[in-house]
Design an enzyme around this catalytic site. Sequence first.
Site, PDB file in Angstrom:
ATOM      1  N   ASP A   1     128.752  38.545  88.122  1.00  0.00           N
ATOM      2  CA  ASP A   1     128.313  39.871  88.537  1.00  0.00           C
ATOM      3  C   ASP A   1     127.275  39.763  89.662  1.00  0.00           C
ATOM      4  OD1 ASP A   1     128.375  42.771  87.843  1.00  0.00           O
ATOM      5  OD2 ASP A   1     126.250  42.458  87.469  1.00  0.00           O
TER       6      ASP A   1
ATOM      7  N   GLU B   1     131.746  38.157  92.286  1.00  0.00           N
ATOM      8  CA  GLU B   1     131.755  39.552  92.707  1.00  0.00           C
ATOM      9  C   GLU B   1     130.682  39.648  93.778  1.00  0.00           C
ATOM     10  OE1 GLU B   1     130.548  44.069  91.885  1.00  0.00           O
ATOM     11  OE2 GLU B   1     129.343  42.387  91.257  1.00  0.00           O
TER      12      GLU B   1
HETATM   13  C1  NOJ Z   1     128.674  45.148  89.361  1.00  0.00           C
HETATM   14  C2  NOJ Z   1     129.446  45.631  88.171  1.00  0.00           C
HETATM   15  O1  NOJ Z   1     130.809  45.527  88.453  1.00  0.00           O
HETATM   16  C3  NOJ Z   1     129.004  47.043  87.932  1.00  0.00           C
HETATM   17  O2  NOJ Z   1     129.802  47.706  86.996  1.00  0.00           O
HETATM   18  C4  NOJ Z   1     127.567  47.019  87.500  1.00  0.00           C
HETATM   19  O3  NOJ Z   1     127.106  48.350  87.366  1.00  0.00           O
HETATM   20  C5  NOJ Z   1     126.693  46.300  88.535  1.00  0.00           C
HETATM   21  N1  NOJ Z   1     127.284  45.088  89.004  1.00  0.00           N
HETATM   22  C6  NOJ Z   1     125.355  45.966  87.949  1.00  0.00           C
HETATM   23  O4  NOJ Z   1     125.479  44.949  87.007  1.00  0.00           O
END
Ligand code: NOJ
Length: 553
Positions: free
Chosen positions: A209, A271
Amino acid sequence: MARSGEQWWRDAVIYQVYPRSWADSDGDGIGDLPGITARLPHLADLGVDAVWLSPFYTSPQHDAGYDVADYRDVDPVFGDLADFDTLTSRAHELGLRVIVDIVPNHSSHEHPWFRAALASTPGSPERARYIFRDGRGDGTLPPNNWQSLFGGPAWTRATEPDGSPGQWYLHLFDTTQPDFDWTNPEVRAELEDVLRFWLDRGVDGFRIDVAHGLVKADGLPDSEFDQYTEPTALAPMWDQPGVHDIYRSWRTITDSYAVEGQDADRILCAEAWVLPAEALARYVRKDELHQSFNFEYLMTPWLAADQRATITHSLAQAEAVGAPQTWVLSNHDVVRHATRLGFPQTPGLERIDGIGTDDPQPDTAVGLRRSRAATAVMLALPGSAYLFQGEELGLPEATRLPDEARQDPTFARTQGASKGRDGCRVPVPWEADAPSYGFGPGDRSWLPQPAEYGPLAADRQRGAEGSTLELYRGLLRLRRELRLGRGRLAWLDGFPDDALAFTVTSPDGSVTVLANLGETPLALPEGSTILAASEPLELGATLTTDVTVWLTT
Ligand code: NOJ
């Protein structure tokens, strides 16, 4: 499964399950791990290689689990560690790998470390695990001008243990998600230990993440960064060089779990919303991560020139560092592609932000048709593909959720200016005639399911000729048989500019892909045989607007 020694992840199709919304075993209206386990045969039947689970860890759920209070346990709402072990072993029995989410940029404010930080004093080792600073001026102004991605300032003022207003802490997301300080070796050691904890439990990898956010520029300078026009690294909170050092270290950990003679690689996928593509490619150099999401592809409008350009340079960037490219059209943070593509396609207007009743509504028939055509392009592309739960049913975004039902913190933090991401997170319909469309044993569902989800339920589509589910199954079967994920793409000349025309050739076969994004019907090449088509097509028919076909020629 990929053959032994072949690095399974290079062409894997990975299906994202958002645990709150996939399947609810106990009827509380929130999905859970036993629910997921019970529905795993759906994924084996669909023909994917792996399942990625969004967070199910102990959490107060202020950001649907992306606010972790205990990285080594399961939140009671989802089950317990034994349920996780059962899920993993069942998945492995079915030939599915299991990827879990790791959230290293921030914890929940309920994490014991953050509680300890609040209970201690400025300058203490407890505070040094997070980013606490004194306020500007007389202390009443935030330390810098950074904004939270969910709206409002990225700083919250803490109350000191003696009750006085105190230091400020950084949170790039919600107030309840304090950012860790990754210059602190204790943070590094802790998250590495968390990786080992789940690897030891048998997971096959991690989706990381906010992978580009862990390291902040020295001095936390003010920033007027424009994320749409500037390289991400110009922002002091994103894509700082130090992140690569962290991932080199993580790679040595996952590599240490490789099993001699078996295709047992454990993988890491970033991500990272990073531009330009060259900067993103740095995350997947040989000694760093295996994959990163290709969000540029997700953001590319359904226009032939734009699609061609993105596909071409995405492949080139990945190849330059020896990594497989990844492809993705939907996830839990963006408007579903069956809805996104139902709007006029304009570069720069991607419509990934939530949609409400007062907003312009999509043409759902056009959206579904284009999304099927876009998926048929994506699943032919070399590399690895990510699917988001429900896209195989052609689910549209829920665009008319009542404001009172919305739970994404973005909605409240922007006073409703951003509708947030609830519309793509609505529980999945499994059985058209059951309460909650079979999501759970009762009629509860943490977000209301729109009526149009009923006819799209999995049980209506399974075995039904021409259904979106059967389209996905067919494409995935062929993709695997022909090993298209391991193939090479070559563009074909002699087709109109508003068509996509390419071949993908692998050691095991080849396919010609034609997609008509224009108005004029396209004749199929003579002597070609249709292997798959995104809409029912008669032999000898022409390819009409927004249809993709796979051919042998
Ligand atoms: C990216 C995640 O995909 C999202 O859902 C989340 O709100 C943020 N990061 C914070 O962790």
